[in-house]
Design an enzyme around this catalytic site. Structure first.
Site, PDB file in Angstrom:
ATOM      1  N   HIS A  49       0.832  -1.205   0.000  1.00  0.00           N
ATOM      2  CA  HIS A  49       0.000   0.000   0.000  1.00  0.00           C
ATOM      3  C   HIS A  49       0.869   1.257   0.000  1.00  0.00           C
ATOM      4  O   HIS A  49       0.403   2.325  -0.407  1.00  0.00           O
ATOM      5  CB  HIS A  49      -0.901   0.021   1.242  1.00  0.00           C
ATOM      6  CG  HIS A  49      -1.949  -1.046   1.246  1.00  0.00           C
ATOM      7  ND1 HIS A  49      -1.683  -2.327   1.660  1.00  0.00           N
ATOM      8  CD2 HIS A  49      -3.253  -1.016   0.888  1.00  0.00           C
ATOM      9  CE1 HIS A  49      -2.793  -3.055   1.564  1.00  0.00           C
ATOM     10  NE2 HIS A  49      -3.753  -2.285   1.096  1.00  0.00           N
ATOM     11  N   ASP A  85      -4.974  -6.282  -7.761  1.00  0.00           N
ATOM     12  CA  ASP A  85      -5.161  -5.601  -6.484  1.00  0.00           C
ATOM     13  C   ASP A  85      -5.412  -4.128  -6.821  1.00  0.00           C
ATOM     14  O   ASP A  85      -5.265  -3.692  -7.970  1.00  0.00           O
ATOM     15  CB  ASP A  85      -3.926  -5.777  -5.601  1.00  0.00           C
ATOM     16  CG  ASP A  85      -4.245  -5.625  -4.112  1.00  0.00           C
ATOM     17  OD1 ASP A  85      -5.339  -5.134  -3.783  1.00  0.00           O
ATOM     18  OD2 ASP A  85      -3.394  -5.990  -3.280  1.00  0.00           O
TER      19      ASP A  85
END
Length: 539
Positions: free
Chosen positions: A196, A268
């Protein structure tokens, strides 16, 4: 944008929305589209929505609203790796998957049976809200305790455990007519960085990947998992130039051709810094489709991605026929989601499941059984009536759904006369600067200290609680005769590191779960009303 090609391309995008109905309720407006933009994109033909936040009743209304705006079947998904109640208030909230990974060591048959029930519960709760796609199981093998982002989300620390339990979860979910999604291919378990925030780099050779990272994915593919999600990480042994999400050798060569997976491949979230920090929103979407992905999840700019993909088709970079095959896979998955297996109870038929006017009934029996089966306890905590400190460590008290005002971690110690003190990022520093006695005890009220530590790997934190001197804190409190008890919620690695520091007589408990039910069981197991003797808080 031409109408037919434009709708085909739009079908391959999954955008994010709040589970709350109103724009002003959005908790993450940076990623959650406003309603006007969301409705416009759905009318253009966008094929899926990922939801986060809201109560069960509100999310049930929300999913109906989205379908009405779209006018075509949608993939409606959520990251509900720990039960639907992890994200949506009122549904079943379960212990993290790694809790069953630990149980698998001593009782594999029971762990596998519970993992399948876990999946079934998650699927039934999802269908009750109008969701048809669960973004789980996590198939990463968490063999790196310092992993900041996978951690307790994994089903196991060994390939066999992760394979057994992820496959069982998949069976349970898909038996309810809800799609499962294995992630994060080809394996995010052995990283020490959070994708992230940055791009992890893994140096393993192909032999290591075959032995450790790939078996859980092979197991769920054999189980018929509907979708596989990519990982934002560099694996030089497979592709020295591009992250797995954007790599044709990884997605087409390894996943499609070698492992024989013909279901949906979804990226993702492309807004994660591992991708967004290196590629533009449009180029990232094009590269993902070039690599062999079918669905693009959360592009940083949905409209920019649509334009870039159409331009790539016109330029010959992307094949329209391959995009049509991706759209076919999406439609095949939707058809699968509408036809649960015959083992699904008739009372949970699709037409009976999605009624937003009907209250959700969480599976409290399963949630309790999982908490009790994975709870570890030593001793009993004798809380005196003269006061003391309930010292709680959490990441951020303003964003801790497990700590409402009625949380047992607050209420039970307060009923015993302990004053609650929070240690979190927004609080004044509790540290003294002394490595041997790190806690500034002069900043705490007097009396015995009940230490409750909420520590686990979470996205965006960048660490899994490493670096905080909790073993030294325990030694310091014991030396001062002030440690009444310790409870760890979440990380088994922190619990293991503390056990060597705990004196044999100190009451302590560990629960993999952090939710109020886990707090109730852990504190109920170690707190007693029996009055202590003067030596109860000594060495």
């Amino acid at each position: 944008m031409s109408s037919e090609l434009g709708r085909l391309i739009a079908e391959l995008l999954v955008v994010r929305a709040s589970g709350f109905l109103g724009d002003h309720q959005r908790r993450y407006p940076r990623w959650e589209l406003a309603n006007a933009e969301l409705q416009s994109l759905l009318e253009l033909g966008v094929g899926g929505v990922i939801l986060l936040g809201g109560s069960c009743a509100e999310v049930g209304l929300r999913t109906q609203q989205l379908c009405q705006w779209a006018g075509h079947p949608l993939l409606l998904c959520a990251d509900v790796e720990e039960g639907v109640g992890q994200r949506f208030e009122g549904a079943t909230w379960l212990v993290p998957p790694l809790a069953l990974g630990q149980l698998h060591r001593s009782d594999p048959k029971r762990a596998i049976a519970l993992a399948e029930r876990y999946g079934r519960c998650t699927g039934l709760d999802a269908r009750a809200l109008g969701l048809n796609w669960v973004l789980g199981p996590v198939c990463d093998v968490n063999n790196n305790p310092a992993n900041p982002v996978i951690n307790v989300r994994a089903w196991g620390e060994t390939p066999q455990t992760a394979s057994d339990l992820a496959a069982a979860f998949t069976r349970g979910v898909q038996a309810t007519g809800v799609l499962a999604c294995a992630k994060h291919f080809p394996g995010h378990g052995d990283t020490s960085t959070d994708s992230h925030l940055e791009l992890p780099v893994i140096g393993h050779n192909r032999e290591r990947l075959d032995a450790v990272e790939l078996p859980p994915f092979q197991a769920v593919i054999a189980e018929g998992v509907a979708a596989v999600m990519t990982a934002h990480l560099m694996l030089s042994a497979l592709d020295p130039e591009r992250p797995a999400t954007l790599s044709r050798p990884v997605l087409t060569g390894l996943l499609r051709q070698e492992l024989g997976f013909d279901g949906l491949i979804v990226t993702d979230a492309l807004v994660m810094e591992a991708i967004a920090g290196r590629y533009g929103a449009g180029e990232a979407a094009v590269l993902a489709l070039e690599a062999g992905a079918d669905l693009v999840l959360m592009p940083a700019d949905a409209r920019g991605a649509l334009v870039a993909i159409e331009a790539a088709v016109a330029a010959g970079r992307l094949s329209e026929s391959e995009l049509r095959r991706s759209a076919e896979r999406r439609r095949e998955a939707l058809a699968q989601a509408r036809t649960p297996s015959s083992t699904t109870a008739s009372s949970h038929a699709p037409e009976a499941m999605h009624d937003p006017g009907q209250a959700m009934e969480p599976d409290g029996a399963l949630a309790l059984e999982l908490v009790q089966a994975t709870l570890q306890v030593q001793g009993a905590c004798l809380i005196p009536s003269g006061g003391g400190v309930n010292l709680i460590r959490c990441d951020n008290a303003l964003s801790a759904p497990f700590l409402p005002l009625t949380a047992p971690a607050l209420v039970i110690p307060e009923a015993a006369g302990l004053a609650t003190c929070l240690i979190e990022a927004r609080s004044p520093s509790p540290w003294s600067g002394d490595p041997q006695a790190p806690l500034a005890l002069d900043r705490l009220p007097e009396g015995p200290v009940l230490l409750q530590l909420f520590v686990r790997g979470n996205p965006f934190r960048g660490s899994a609680g490493a670096g905080e001197p909790w073993p030294e804190v325990i030694r310091q409190l014991q030396a001062a005769h002030r440690l009444a008890g310790v409870v760890v919620y979440g990380s088994p690695y922190l619990w293991q590191s503390l056990q060597a520091a705990l004196n044999p007589g100190v009451p302590a408990a560990y629960s993999p779960g952090q939710m109020p039910l886990a707090q109730q069981e852990a504190l109920g197991a170690i707190i007693t009303t029996k009055q202590p003797s003067p030596t109860d808080f000594t060495d």
